[in-house]
Structures are given as structure tokens and as C-alpha cells.
Design an enzyme around this catalytic site. Sequence first.
Site, mmCIF file in Angstrom:
data_model
loop_
_atom_site.group_PDB
_atom_site.id
_atom_site.type_symbol
_atom_site.label_atom_id
_atom_site.label_comp_id
_atom_site.label_asym_id
_atom_site.label_seq_id
_atom_site.Cartn_x
_atom_site.Cartn_y
_atom_site.Cartn_z
ATOM 1 N N ASP A 1 -0.501 -1.125 6.086
ATOM 2 C CA ASP A 1 -0.373 -0.596 7.441
ATOM 3 C C ASP A 1 -1.324 -1.269 8.416
ATOM 4 O OD1 ASP A 1 1.602 1.130 6.835
ATOM 5 O OD2 ASP A 1 0.258 2.842 6.445
ATOM 6 N N ASP B 1 -3.274 0.298 10.301
ATOM 7 C CA ASP B 1 -4.354 1.233 10.654
ATOM 8 C C ASP B 1 -5.618 0.949 9.839
ATOM 9 O OD1 ASP B 1 -3.671 2.018 8.185
ATOM 10 O OD2 ASP B 1 -2.980 4.033 8.731
ATOM 11 N N ASP C 1 -7.031 2.491 7.249
ATOM 12 C CA ASP C 1 -6.905 2.487 5.794
ATOM 13 C C ASP C 1 -6.234 1.211 5.300
ATOM 14 O OD1 ASP C 1 -8.189 4.819 5.494
ATOM 15 O OD2 ASP C 1 -6.395 6.052 5.130
ATOM 16 N N GLU D 1 0.839 -1.189 0.000
ATOM 17 C CA GLU D 1 0.000 0.000 0.000
ATOM 18 C C GLU D 1 0.883 1.251 0.000
ATOM 19 O OE1 GLU D 1 -1.684 0.868 3.685
ATOM 20 O OE2 GLU D 1 -2.900 2.537 2.943
#
Length: 642
Positions: free
Chosen positions: A506, A508, A510, A433
Site C-alpha cells: 500500500d 500508506d 504500514d 502485503e
Amino acid sequence: MAQVEASYGAKDITVLEGLDPVRKRPGMYIGSTGPTGLHHLVWEVVDNSVDEAMAGHATKIDVVLTADGGVRVSDDGRGIPTDAHPQYKNKSAAEVVLTVLHAGGKFGGGGYKVSGGLHGVGISVVNALSTRLRLEIDRDGDHHVIEFAKGGKPQGRLQVEGKAPRGRTGTTVTFWPDPLIFDDVEFRAQTIVERLQMMAFLNRGLEIRFTDQRPGHEGEPTVFKYAGGIEDFVRHLNASKEPLFKRVGYIAATEETQEVEIAFQWNTGYHEGLHSFANGIATNEGGMHEEGFKKALTNAVNKYAKAKGLLKEGKDDNLLGEDIREGLTGIISVRLQDPQFEGQTKAKLGNVSMRSLVERSTNERLGDWLEEHPPEARQIVQKSVQAARARMAARQARDATRRKSPLEGAGMPGKLTDCSVRNPREAEIFIVEGDSAGGSAIKARNPRNQAILPIRGKILNVERARIDKMLKNNEVEALVKAVGAGFGEEFDLEKIRYHKVILMADADVDGSHIRTLLLTFLFRQMKPLVEAGHVYIAQPPLFSTVVGKEKTYLKDEAARIRFLNEHEGRKFEFQRLKGLGEMDWRELGDTTMDPTRRTLLQVSFEQAAIADDVMSILMGEDVSVRKNFITTNAKDVRFLDI
Ligand code: 0RA
């Protein structure tokens, strides 16, 4: 006995053989001695009561898991005949039904019009495989009782024990499965409840009640009763979806000894949900009734669309069946004498006469239905036309991709930094990503066998997107080309260019989103890749801290606690790592990519199967269903969020 139409008594019960073989080879009668076979006993007994209901004589069935491990099934039908059986001079017909293999109304002549068939091995099989069975019959004002011991041995004769409750007729069978026969004699309430609900849907108006009285499981009775029958079934199946229109279509037809009933409704999704049944038994492999329906549906909708000028000439001159069935939820339920179950799992209806009945009646009645419901008919046609256009666009897109890259390895996407090794077994690809993380990964990789494909931002919502739109998305196109084995039905596992496809995003929100989308895409469009265990999730560390001058990475909370224990008494500051971007390329390589030091999570197919469901809800259009799902199933969704 007077020869009235419904007259049916002891003389009609034909006898084929004795009970012994059942205990010797239980599998031959109930399939297995595992949980499936165990539950088969329940279906067998319930089917008999449902048959009585189908014949118009019973309106209620009550199923109880008793406190002492038995199953009690009662109905308010006519009661199994209690008169003497002509072939067994001093036995009642009821005794014969319970002790002789293949004895029962189904094998006689004038008993039931139709019957379950597949499960129709007879209650005697249940008796043979139980440690105890109690049969109670309310008939002619009397309450008759007989008990059987282990293996179906009668303990005395069928006896009158007092009066039947005023006006009551019916049969009650209570049995206790034999633990010597079955691996485990514990019933699963949910399995039973689901099937009872299905039976209630398929038998309009029949009340089926279930109560669990086992210690620790005690609950209120669950009652299923559907005045709308299979129309309610369709509403139930579409409840978690967005219907294209409110109305549920219904057609029915009867011809001599066979009948068909069909209910249907479209939703705004793209999956086909057609379910068919014959005599209340699911025909998961389809068969003649489904064939007839599909053919007539295609014909009727095309005919209507053409008559109303809804198809543009030259552009979309013919809707295919698959276009019309996109988003269709339908139930086809047929009843017939002597159903032929064929196919791998004996779940395919083979009776040819059914095809013509279903096809003829659907052609005629669906045609009428469309004429009578213009707004719905128009929506069906519009949705089908869209599906047809999407299908053609997808084909064009596929052809174009093929022309561009006829050979493996040719026409690789510009964003791909490929590895040099040619052997797919050694090669791995990181789907990363973000461009900056992509840059670090390129530096950190082993160029010999590690390829990097950066994916930027939000790729589209795969569940809601159609194939043609999906392919136009650059990120998805790059992924398909890099893997090199096509997608969808044409995906060819033999052609994959990497044996490890590693998703790296990640920790997180997103990151979790993009991982979920990528997994959805892989599950739907490259299923064999997931099935063969080629998909992995990289696990970048969650914490870093400094020991002396050296930076140390810790995988997760457990690792952090272990670390604190190992360095007792000292104080540390931990940094919570949010992004791959927060690590420099060396750190990324050491912690997440280097095969000797990283941990990869392999995505299993079991997870995939759950995830497939999970994601259609997560990605679907119905926000309330999604919210409810997330709050009630947080546990199952968690693995997607590693
Ligand atoms: C044979 C003949 C008749 C009814 C039954 C069997 C029967 C079997 C079961 C099993 C569970 N519930 C049942 N209810 C009925 C017809 C008897 C008549 O003609 O009155």
C-alpha cells in the site's frame, strides 16, 4: 656541517630525474587527471607537512582554498633547506625539491624516520602540473620566496624578501592546478575536509585547519585537533552507534624503527568496523598489521574467557575471530620505514615484520587490558558467545533448509501461488502485503508467468535481527524458498526462480514500512539480486475518479493534474486510494500487474547502496540519530516511500 642526529641538509637530497615526463604522462604520477588526480596534488603537499609534523618539527598545518582557485598549505616546521645543493652548484635545495623529480627528504638517508610513501611522488610533480606555484620558507630569521610558472619553470632564484615573523620557521606552498592538464580544476571541499580530519585523528595533537575562501563557498575555518588521536577516531566512528561500554581501549608498542597503535571499542551492532593505516595511509585491503591483530585478538579473548570460566564446556568451546569482531570498531595505525603496499589497489601492507610486532604486542597488552578492565572484558566475551551461538544456529537452520529442499523447485512454501512457466527469465513474483490483497492478486495474475506470495503484517526488523532469528520468521523463510537461491554469502544468483521480484504494498505508512523491511532484507541477504536489477516496486495508482460511468485511475498527483487539464471546465471528485484492498481484482490487474499497462520502478544498485546506509540508521537502535537523519535527509529516503 656538524653530524648531530637530526642534521639534514642539502647534501641529503638525492636527485633522480627531470620534470618533463610528468606533464607528458600525468597519470603515471598521480593516477588520473580526473578529480582523484586533482586532489592528489593536495594530498602530496599536505603529506609533506604531515611528515614534518611526524618528525616532531611541526605542530600546525593550515590548508586554504584561495579566492583565485589555488591551494595554500603552510606548516610551522623547520622549513625546506635553503642552502645550496651540492649536486646543483647554484641551486638551493628548495629549488631542487621543487624542480627535480624524486628529490626530497624521503630519498635521503638521515631525514625522516618514516614518511607517507605511497603519495610520495614529491612536490615537484605538483609544480609540474600547475600554472603557477609559490614557495615561501621562513628559516634562519629570513622570509625566502621563489615562484614557478606553468610546468614548474622557476621565475628567478630563491630570494630573501624581508624577515620572517619573529621566531617563525615553516614552509608555505601555494599552487594553481593547470586546467590544460586536469578535466576540471575545481576542488571539492568535503573531500579535503574528510581527509584532513582523518590525518588529524592519525596524528595525535596535530592541529589542521581548513578554510574555503572561494567566492560563494566562503566559510569559517574548520579546525581539527585531537588530543586523543585514534581513540578519538574510534569515539567518532561509534558516535552514531550504541557503544557496548564507555571506555575506549588503547594499546601501543614500539620496536626499533616500527611502531603500532591500536584503539578499539565495541558497539551493540553486528558489523565489523576495523580500519587500518600504515604511515597515515589507509590500508583498505588489510595486510600484515591486520592479520597480526586479528590473530592476537582471537587468542587473547579466548584465553581470557577460558581462564575466567566464561565458556561452557562442550557448548561453546571456541570463539572464532568473526564472533569476537562482531560490533568491533577499531583503528590500527602503524608506522614503519619502507612500507610495502601490495594488492589490487596497493592498499595492503606487505611488511612481514609488522605481523609479528602487532601480534606479539596485542597478545601481551590486550591480555593485560582485559585483566585490568573486568566489566568490559566480561561484556566482550558475552557478546562474542552470543555471536558464536547465533552463528551455529544459523548454520543448523541452513542445513535444515537444504535437507528439506535439496532440489530447485522442491519444498515451496504453502503460501506461494506459483506460476507454471519454468523459465526464470519469463517468471515474476509479486510479494504482496496482506492476505486480502493477496487474494485479489491471485485472481488478477497471469497464472502462466506471475507468482504471488502474500506476506502478512510486520515482518521483523532485519537490521537488528540476527540471521538465525530472521530465518525462523515464516515470512522470510517463505521468501527465501520462493526465490530459491539461498541467502547471505551462499546466495546464488544462477538459481533464482524469477527474474522480476516485485514488491507490492500500500501507499500508506504500514505499506512503506513493510517495503523498507523487505528491501533491507534483499539488500543485505540477496545483494546480487538487487545488483543485477531483478528487484522492482509496483506502483498502484494513487487516485481514482469516475468519467461518465467509467472508473479511471491516476498514478500520482502529476497524472491527476494532467487529467484535470485534459477535461477543462468539468468538475471531478477524486478518491484517494489508500489500500490495494480498495481495488477489486480486475482493477488491480489492469492498473498494477498487467505488463502492458503498469509502471514498475526498478530498484537500482546506487539506490541500494544509499539505502543500505539509510536503513541501518532508520532501523538502528539510536532514536535520536534516526530522527535527526530523517529530518536532514528526507530527500534521499523518499525513494523508499514510493
Ligand atoms: C628536507 C629537509 C628538511 C625539511 C624539509 C625537507 C621539509 C619539507 C617540507 C615540505 C613541506 N613542509 C616541509 N618542511 C620541511 C630538514 C631541514 C633541517 O634539517 O632543518
